[in-house]
Design a protein around this motif. Sequence first.
Motif, PDB file in Angstrom:
ATOM      1  N   MET A 233       0.855  -1.186   0.000  1.00 37.88           N
ATOM      2  CA  MET A 233       0.000   0.000   0.000  1.00 37.88           C
ATOM      3  C   MET A 233       0.887   1.231   0.000  1.00 37.88           C
ATOM      4  N   GLN A 234       0.577   2.200  -0.873  1.00 36.51           N
ATOM      5  CA  GLN A 234       1.260   3.485  -0.882  1.00 36.51           C
ATOM      6  C   GLN A 234       0.250   4.590  -0.643  1.00 36.51           C
ATOM      7  N   ALA A 235       0.583   5.494   0.266  1.00 35.26           N
ATOM      8  CA  ALA A 235      -0.251   6.654   0.553  1.00 35.26           C
ATOM      9  C   ALA A 235       0.461   7.899   0.041  1.00 35.26           C
ATOM     10  N   ILE A 236      -0.179   8.625  -0.861  1.00 34.63           N
ATOM     11  CA  ILE A 236       0.410   9.800  -1.490  1.00 34.63           C
ATOM     12  C   ILE A 236      -0.274  11.042  -0.930  1.00 34.63           C
TER      13      ILE A 236
ATOM     14  N   SER B  10      -0.568  15.445  -0.116  1.00 33.23           N
ATOM     15  CA  SER B  10      -0.627  16.707  -0.846  1.00 33.23           C
ATOM     16  C   SER B  10       0.723  17.403  -0.936  1.00 33.23           C
ATOM     17  N   ASP B  11       1.627  17.138  -0.017  1.00 29.56           N
ATOM     18  CA  ASP B  11       2.947  17.767  -0.060  1.00 29.56           C
ATOM     19  C   ASP B  11       3.960  16.960  -0.866  1.00 29.56           C
ATOM     20  N   GLY B  12       3.486  15.913  -1.540  1.00 28.21           N
ATOM     21  CA  GLY B  12       4.361  15.112  -2.383  1.00 28.21           C
ATOM     22  C   GLY B  12       5.019  13.937  -1.686  1.00 28.21           C
ATOM     23  N   THR B  13       4.836  13.805  -0.391  1.00 25.95           N
ATOM     24  CA  THR B  13       5.439  12.690   0.329  1.00 25.95           C
ATOM     25  C   THR B  13       4.648  11.410   0.092  1.00 25.95           C
ATOM     26  N   VAL B  14       5.343  10.286   0.228  1.00 23.09           N
ATOM     27  CA  VAL B  14       4.741   8.969   0.024  1.00 23.09           C
ATOM     28  C   VAL B  14       5.084   8.080   1.201  1.00 23.09           C
ATOM     29  N   ASP B  15       4.085   7.498   1.832  1.00 21.94           N
ATOM     30  CA  ASP B  15       4.289   6.506   2.888  1.00 21.94           C
ATOM     31  C   ASP B  15       3.979   5.127   2.323  1.00 21.94           C
ATOM     32  N   LYS B  16       4.813   4.145   2.686  1.00 22.56           N
ATOM     33  CA  LYS B  16       4.645   2.794   2.180  1.00 22.56           C
ATOM     34  C   LYS B  16       4.372   1.834   3.324  1.00 22.56           C
ATOM     35  N   TYR B  17       3.441   0.890   3.099  1.00 19.72           N
ATOM     36  CA  TYR B  17       3.068  -0.099   4.096  1.00 19.72           C
ATOM     37  C   TYR B  17       2.918  -1.450   3.419  1.00 19.72           C
ATOM     38  N   ILE B  18       2.934  -2.485   4.217  1.00 25.47           N
ATOM     39  CA  ILE B  18       2.719  -3.833   3.711  1.00 25.47           C
ATOM     40  C   ILE B  18       1.752  -4.543   4.656  1.00 25.47           C
ATOM     41  N   ALA B  19       0.755  -5.211   4.094  1.00 27.40           N
ATOM     42  CA  ALA B  19      -0.294  -5.837   4.904  1.00 27.40           C
ATOM     43  C   ALA B  19      -0.284  -7.343   4.732  1.00 27.40           C
ATOM     44  N   LEU B  20      -0.472  -8.046   5.829  1.00 24.68           N
ATOM     45  CA  LEU B  20      -0.666  -9.487   5.803  1.00 24.68           C
ATOM     46  C   LEU B  20      -2.145  -9.819   5.600  1.00 24.68           C
ATOM     47  N   ASN B  21      -3.032  -9.067   6.234  1.00 28.06           N
ATOM     48  CA  ASN B  21      -4.472  -9.311   6.127  1.00 28.06           C
ATOM     49  C   ASN B  21      -5.176  -8.328   5.199  1.00 28.06           C
ATOM     50  N   GLU B  22      -5.193  -7.043   5.589  1.00 25.60           N
ATOM     51  CA  GLU B  22      -5.934  -6.073   4.806  1.00 25.60           C
ATOM     52  C   GLU B  22      -5.532  -4.651   5.136  1.00 25.60           C
TER      53      GLU B  22
END
Length: 271
Positions: free
Chosen positions: A105-108, A110-122
């Motif tokens: 999962m990537q969250a983008i 408004s300031d251009g930053t990107v957070d990345k996550y990884i899920a086992l379930n959902e």
Amino acid sequence: MKVAIFNNETSESQRVTKLLRAEIDRVGLEYDAAHPEVVITIGGDGTLLSAFHHYVDKLDQIRFVGIHTGHLGFYTDWRNFEIDDLVDSLVQDSGQSVSYPLLDMQAIYSDGTVDKYIALNEATIRNIIRTMVCDVYINNQLFENFRGDGLCISTPTGSTAYNKSVGGAIMDPNSIGFQLAEMASLNNRVFRTLGSPIIFGAQTKLMLRLRDVNDHVMTCDREKLRLKVQKGSRYLMELSFQVSQKKIYFARYRHSNFWNRVKDSFIGGAK
């Protein structure tokens, strides 16, 4: 072999942890919580989810084994009275494993930053104040405009968890893909969505573009990584999902039938 134990705080899990640690020392296995090859979780599926995120940067080096000390879990193969058998399996370990796909999962913002996550379930996204409105893109093409409480995006092994409670389908854990399920979508003459779960293949990319920037909450594996998505002038704009390059590996010393677990958990004594 290097072994680590990851347990919850219940008295039964603490008791089993002490027994298992003593047996590990007795047979001469090396205990190493920092760089383990096998991580044994003691508790339930929630404990295994916590262990997964604790060791998420070492997934390619680790196999997991689950001992459940409460109700039957989907990730926990061993019972609390099987410590001796489990230790024997560890001693005789030949590297056997089974792997399952994960969700990137990537969250983008408004300031251009990107957070990345990884899920086992959902992963989920919802608006906690008002109806959530977002555009749903499949492989960069607009598919629908969603209006409702939120959306749940799950892995095959996570399909029996929160996904099922919002009406998603149960996926065979040998499938490589992921699933989108709606939470209380609005379907009338004005607003219309597909209204059923969608199962995507291994190469599909899903993107959600939010129409409203306020009052959203997203989760990764439910309570484990809960995040408010607005902070000052920084707000969430888009979320993207696809099958991860990483996998989770379980040390499988005996076969556990997934569909038997589904039957026992949700149907019970059906004949």
